[in-house]
Design a protein around this motif. Sequence first.
Motif, PDB file in Angstrom:
ATOM      1  N   GLU A 656      41.512  33.650  40.506  1.00 17.35           N
ATOM      2  CA  GLU A 656      41.681  34.507  41.686  1.00 17.35           C
ATOM      3  C   GLU A 656      42.908  35.403  41.546  1.00 17.35           C
ATOM      4  OE1 GLU A 656      42.504  33.314  46.143  1.00 17.35           O
ATOM      5  OE2 GLU A 656      40.659  32.361  45.434  1.00 17.35           O
ATOM      6  N   LYS A 657      43.991  34.802  41.113  1.00 18.01           N
ATOM      7  CA  LYS A 657      45.240  35.568  40.952  1.00 18.01           C
ATOM      8  C   LYS A 657      45.115  36.611  39.845  1.00 18.01           C
ATOM      9  CE  LYS A 657      49.330  33.901  41.363  1.00 18.01           C
ATOM     10  NZ  LYS A 657      50.584  33.117  41.213  1.00 18.01           N
ATOM     11  N   ARG A 658      44.417  36.237  38.772  1.00 13.95           N
ATOM     12  CA  ARG A 658      44.270  37.173  37.655  1.00 13.95           C
ATOM     13  C   ARG A 658      43.484  38.409  38.079  1.00 13.95           C
ATOM     14  NH1 ARG A 658      41.675  34.979  32.500  1.00 13.95           N
ATOM     15  NH2 ARG A 658      42.236  37.035  31.724  1.00 13.95           N
ATOM     16  N   VAL A 659      42.408  38.195  38.798  1.00 16.94           N
ATOM     17  CA  VAL A 659      41.586  39.332  39.250  1.00 16.94           C
ATOM     18  C   VAL A 659      42.401  40.243  40.168  1.00 16.94           C
ATOM     19  CG1 VAL A 659      39.575  40.007  40.634  1.00 16.94           C
ATOM     20  CG2 VAL A 659      39.387  38.126  38.990  1.00 16.94           C
ATOM     21  N   ALA A 660      43.147  39.653  41.106  1.00 17.39           N
ATOM     22  CA  ALA A 660      43.968  40.451  42.027  1.00 17.39           C
ATOM     23  C   ALA A 660      45.031  41.236  41.264  1.00 17.39           C
ATOM     24  CB  ALA A 660      44.611  39.531  43.067  1.00 17.39           C
ATOM     25  N   ALA A 661      45.660  40.570  40.290  1.00 20.58           N
ATOM     26  CA  ALA A 661      46.707  41.228  39.502  1.00 20.58           C
ATOM     27  C   ALA A 661      46.112  42.390  38.694  1.00 20.58           C
ATOM     28  CB  ALA A 661      47.382  40.218  38.579  1.00 20.58           C
ATOM     29  N   LYS A 662      44.920  42.167  38.120  1.00 20.53           N
ATOM     30  CA  LYS A 662      44.278  43.214  37.335  1.00 20.53           C
ATOM     31  C   LYS A 662      43.945  44.430  38.194  1.00 20.53           C
ATOM     32  CE  LYS A 662      41.985  41.653  33.147  1.00 20.53           C
ATOM     33  NZ  LYS A 662      40.694  41.466  32.467  1.00 20.53           N
ATOM     34  N   LYS A 663      43.464  44.173  39.395  1.00 19.95           N
ATOM     35  CA  LYS A 663      43.117  45.282  40.292  1.00 19.95           C
ATOM     36  C   LYS A 663      44.332  46.135  40.606  1.00 19.95           C
ATOM     37  CE  LYS A 663      39.004  43.252  42.419  1.00 19.95           C
ATOM     38  NZ  LYS A 663      38.367  42.700  43.630  1.00 19.95           N
ATOM     39  N   GLU A 664      45.465  45.482  40.804  1.00 19.40           N
ATOM     40  CA  GLU A 664      46.706  46.232  41.062  1.00 19.40           C
ATOM     41  C   GLU A 664      47.071  47.105  39.877  1.00 19.40           C
ATOM     42  OE1 GLU A 664      50.157  44.135  42.468  1.00 19.40           O
ATOM     43  OE2 GLU A 664      48.942  42.803  43.710  1.00 19.40           O
ATOM     44  N   VAL A 665      46.990  46.529  38.668  1.00 20.14           N
ATOM     45  CA  VAL A 665      47.349  47.277  37.452  1.00 20.14           C
ATOM     46  C   VAL A 665      46.405  48.456  37.261  1.00 20.14           C
ATOM     47  CG1 VAL A 665      47.500  47.145  34.924  1.00 20.14           C
ATOM     48  CG2 VAL A 665      48.384  45.273  36.328  1.00 20.14           C
ATOM     49  N   VAL A 666      45.096  48.229  37.435  1.00 21.38           N
ATOM     50  CA  VAL A 666      44.112  49.302  37.232  1.00 21.38           C
ATOM     51  C   VAL A 666      44.317  50.427  38.250  1.00 21.38           C
ATOM     52  CG1 VAL A 666      41.646  49.891  37.305  1.00 21.38           C
ATOM     53  CG2 VAL A 666      42.396  47.797  36.160  1.00 21.38           C
ATOM     54  N   ALA A 667      44.583  50.067  39.506  1.00 22.61           N
ATOM     55  CA  ALA A 667      44.832  51.079  40.543  1.00 22.61           C
ATOM     56  C   ALA A 667      46.021  51.949  40.163  1.00 22.61           C
ATOM     57  CB  ALA A 667      45.076  50.395  41.887  1.00 22.61           C
ATOM     58  N   GLU A 668      47.059  51.301  39.600  1.00 13.12           N
ATOM     59  CA  GLU A 668      48.256  52.047  39.178  1.00 13.12           C
ATOM     60  C   GLU A 668      47.920  52.957  37.996  1.00 13.12           C
ATOM     61  OE1 GLU A 668      52.732  50.992  37.618  1.00 13.12           O
ATOM     62  OE2 GLU A 668      51.709  49.533  38.883  1.00 13.12           O
ATOM     63  N   PHE A 684      31.363  45.513  41.576  1.00  9.12           N
ATOM     64  CA  PHE A 684      31.736  44.717  40.398  1.00  9.12           C
ATOM     65  C   PHE A 684      32.260  43.343  40.808  1.00  9.12           C
ATOM     66  CE2 PHE A 684      31.996  49.132  39.117  1.00  9.12           C
ATOM     67  CZ  PHE A 684      31.322  49.126  37.900  1.00  9.12           C
ATOM     68  N   ASN A 685      31.671  42.294  40.216  1.00 16.76           N
ATOM     69  CA  ASN A 685      32.102  40.935  40.565  1.00 16.76           C
ATOM     70  C   ASN A 685      33.291  40.492  39.716  1.00 16.76           C
ATOM     71  OD1 ASN A 685      30.994  40.334  38.064  1.00 16.76           O
ATOM     72  ND2 ASN A 685      29.069  39.578  38.910  1.00 16.76           N
ATOM     73  N   ASP A 686      33.783  39.279  39.995  1.00 15.48           N
ATOM     74  CA  ASP A 686      34.960  38.776  39.284  1.00 15.48           C
ATOM     75  C   ASP A 686      34.724  38.649  37.779  1.00 15.48           C
ATOM     76  OD1 ASP A 686      36.256  38.672  41.647  1.00 15.48           O
ATOM     77  OD2 ASP A 686      36.409  36.479  41.781  1.00 15.48           O
ATOM     78  N   ALA A 687      33.495  38.320  37.381  1.00 12.87           N
ATOM     79  CA  ALA A 687      33.203  38.142  35.947  1.00 12.87           C
ATOM     80  C   ALA A 687      33.513  39.427  35.168  1.00 12.87           C
ATOM     81  CB  ALA A 687      31.736  37.749  35.754  1.00 12.87           C
TER      82      ALA A 687
END
Length: 919
Positions: A656-668, A684-687
């Motif tokens: 859960e934390k990894r997906v949230a962290a990735k979304k932040e990085v991609v948005a940036e 797009f799902n978590d997978a």
Amino acid sequence: MSLPAIPRQRAILDRRKLVAAIDDIVAEKGAADGRQAIVEQLRTALDAGRAELERRLVEKPGSGHESAHGYAFLIDQLIRIVHDHVIEHVYPVANRSKGERLALIAVGGYGRGEMSPHSDVDIAFVTPDKPTSWCEQVIEAILYYLWDLSLTVGHSSRSLNEVTRMAREDITIRTALLEGRFLWGDQEVYEAASRRFWAEVVPGTESRFVSEKLAERDARHRRMGDSRYVVEPNVKDGKGGLRDLQTLYWIGKYTHRVKSARELVDKGLFTQEEYRSFRRAEGFLLAVRAHLHTLAKRGEDRLTFDLQREVAARMNYADRPGKSAVERFMQFYFLQVKHVGHLTGVFLSHIEEETQERSRISEFFSALKPAKSVEGYPVQADKIAAPSDDWFQQDPIRLLEIFAIAEREGLEVHPATIRIARRDSGLIDAKVRKDPRANELFLDLLSGRRDPETVLRWLNEAGVFGRFVPDFGKVNAQMQFDMYHHYTVDEHTIRAIGLLSEIERGNLAEDHPLASEMLPLIQNRRALYVSVLLHDIAKGRGGDHSVLGAEVARKVCPRLGLDEAETELVAWLVRYHLLMSATAFKRDLSDPKTITDFIAEVQNLERLRLLTVLTIVDIRAVGPGVWNSWKRQLIGDLYENSVERLRLGHKAHGREKRVAAKKEVVAEMLGEQGNLVQSLDDRFNDAYWIAEPEDVIAINLPHYEAARQAGHALSIHAQFYEALGATLVTVIGEDHPGLFFRIAGAIHLAGGNIIDARIHTNRVGKAVDNFLVLDPLGKPFSEDQQLARLKKSIEDALANKIDMVPRLAKRPLKQTRAEAFHVAPQVLFDNDASNRYTVIEVNATDRPALLNRLTRAMFEASLIINSAHITQYGERAVDTFYVTDLLGGKIVAQERLDKVKRALLDAIAAGEPENAEAA
């Protein structure tokens, strides 16, 4: 110089009989009209002579010297007969003037009397003064006869003055004349040329000749890969090959006026035993070269994979448990070139000392300086030496001590001392091997902080390494008959130790940032170095070298002074040294079960760090180009995922934390388009977020949105993906069965190879498939034209504009080295490696369009592919697929598994050449 006695000469060529036949033709038809008949007589004699020499080589396959001298004798006789025919019948002169004199001199390898079946024939035509018209006519007539016999002739025509002048100016001419041998014609002219060469060309140029020859040798080595342990060596020009032996002889002859290699013993340049080693290596290499020429039917000097097997068979090598005939043959080959390396070091150290010119002033000042010594060993010019000839005999442990000191102090071991160490290496017995001090010295050297690689290589050259660690001695010069490993096992191991040392010293931080960061954190440094030493120690024993190597580690480590915990750690590292690469390259790292299973074996952070570093240096030391950005990324991803799991424990929380962290990085990363992360969140799902790197997602989302806005049913993008050194191909469109195999076929038709594939179907039924692609040489497509071709090929394939099967069949890749190998096909199923998918692993010989055939077979078997991971180990392709049935379930019924296996094996067989044989 004359050729050694050739046994049964008339069976090779009966000169009297051939001369009589030519005389009869001249008597009947005349020299001009009978020319073609004379050529036929000569050609018949040449073919018969070659057949006889080939028969002798089959009878005595190791008789290199006899074969080489036999071919030189055959050519000698033919040229003498041609010469006599030309001056007696074609251009006869009753009373020749002083200028109408001609000497034929065999030069180069031919002059040395060492010819392989398809060697060039090098002749110097020498006249007393400027060639007369008669001399020019005779030379031309002789050459035309030799050319008519399809001989490759290197020739020159010069006067005595020209020979002398040009030899002074050109080292190539000087070297050729150095081996000049009177062949035929006017012997006085030859003797005049020889006298002038030694009186007017050589004196005062000895040092220059030596330095130029060594520079020439070094440049040749660099062209050939600069290692004598490359797995497709050049017998003539490679490091440790025939040219290196010839260079020693040239230097010895030029500086000491010797007429044969045997005389190098009298001059003190070799011992009697070293000379025997010289002859043995030379004879073996000449035999190998003769077999190569015979098999290839041309002047082939490269011992390629396809020829290695045939030469091994011709030289009567047989299979042994754990070692094939070709591996035994190549091990002996590398042992011989190793001897050549030792002889080169010994010989050149003598020459260096003899030719070193020092002024009286420098001698005076050096005499004022006290001789430097380290722990009783004299050191001069940064070279450490044994104080006396019996130094090692007094205490054999000193055989290790001197190398350990050299590594610690940054010194070179004097070549003369390596010579003594090689002679005395047999003093290392069981008592020395058990001695705690000897083992401490070896461990200090192995894990040295300056340059253990170089000093371990000296230790190996001296024969001390294999004596002290007998298990290492067993893999000395051992090759693996495949296209993946570039070096012998001992060379690979020493290179891996060198890489580890370089990374630890901070020299490779840019290439290996991950290993460079973690090495200072590792607590078991000694265990790491020992595990690198032992990781391949059990190769060639007929079983799993990882399992057998762990057993060796449990015996060797306590002897080296490692405690029980260190020993078990080394044994574990050796046992599982392939685990990380197999997991990273053949498993889906986005699947939580992959990380769970990996961590279950690794267990703690220290073992993870040790295994990561061992994996990196092992892959990098395989050979140039094997380690790349893609592998670095995969190893890094597995390491990071594993660290996270070890620290966070429960997988759901971490995911859960990894997906949230990735979304932040991609948005940036997306900047002004950062809102796409939120707006497309329902697609797009978590997978997907777990599987793809941030920078790939940052490429996918704008492409997906643009296609959605434009209403495109199909959107294809291809771009050079610099971070991974590959081309990223993204296909976005309606998902349908068979999409993967059509894309795979299209990429192959465009000249690409897929190295990784991630297949996603999002929540609204759209396929978002990412492929990493390289060309057949392992390079990315980066030119606009190449990228456009990739896109067009995929578009046409998905629009059914091309008939894929016949197009693929018409486009096989050109013949490759892989044709020399056959990997027994294997299909493995694993229903435990993933909670959601059946994992299918396919091992096969890497062939054109293999991936297309496999994925088509899976489509026809009603399987859905979620991800594919494609790995090449030289000629071996290992393709792994995560699949489900059409309803999204695993494949569990044995009958269904058997049917899929049969379909995949049939797909592999469809791409095999008809003459493929199991290795």
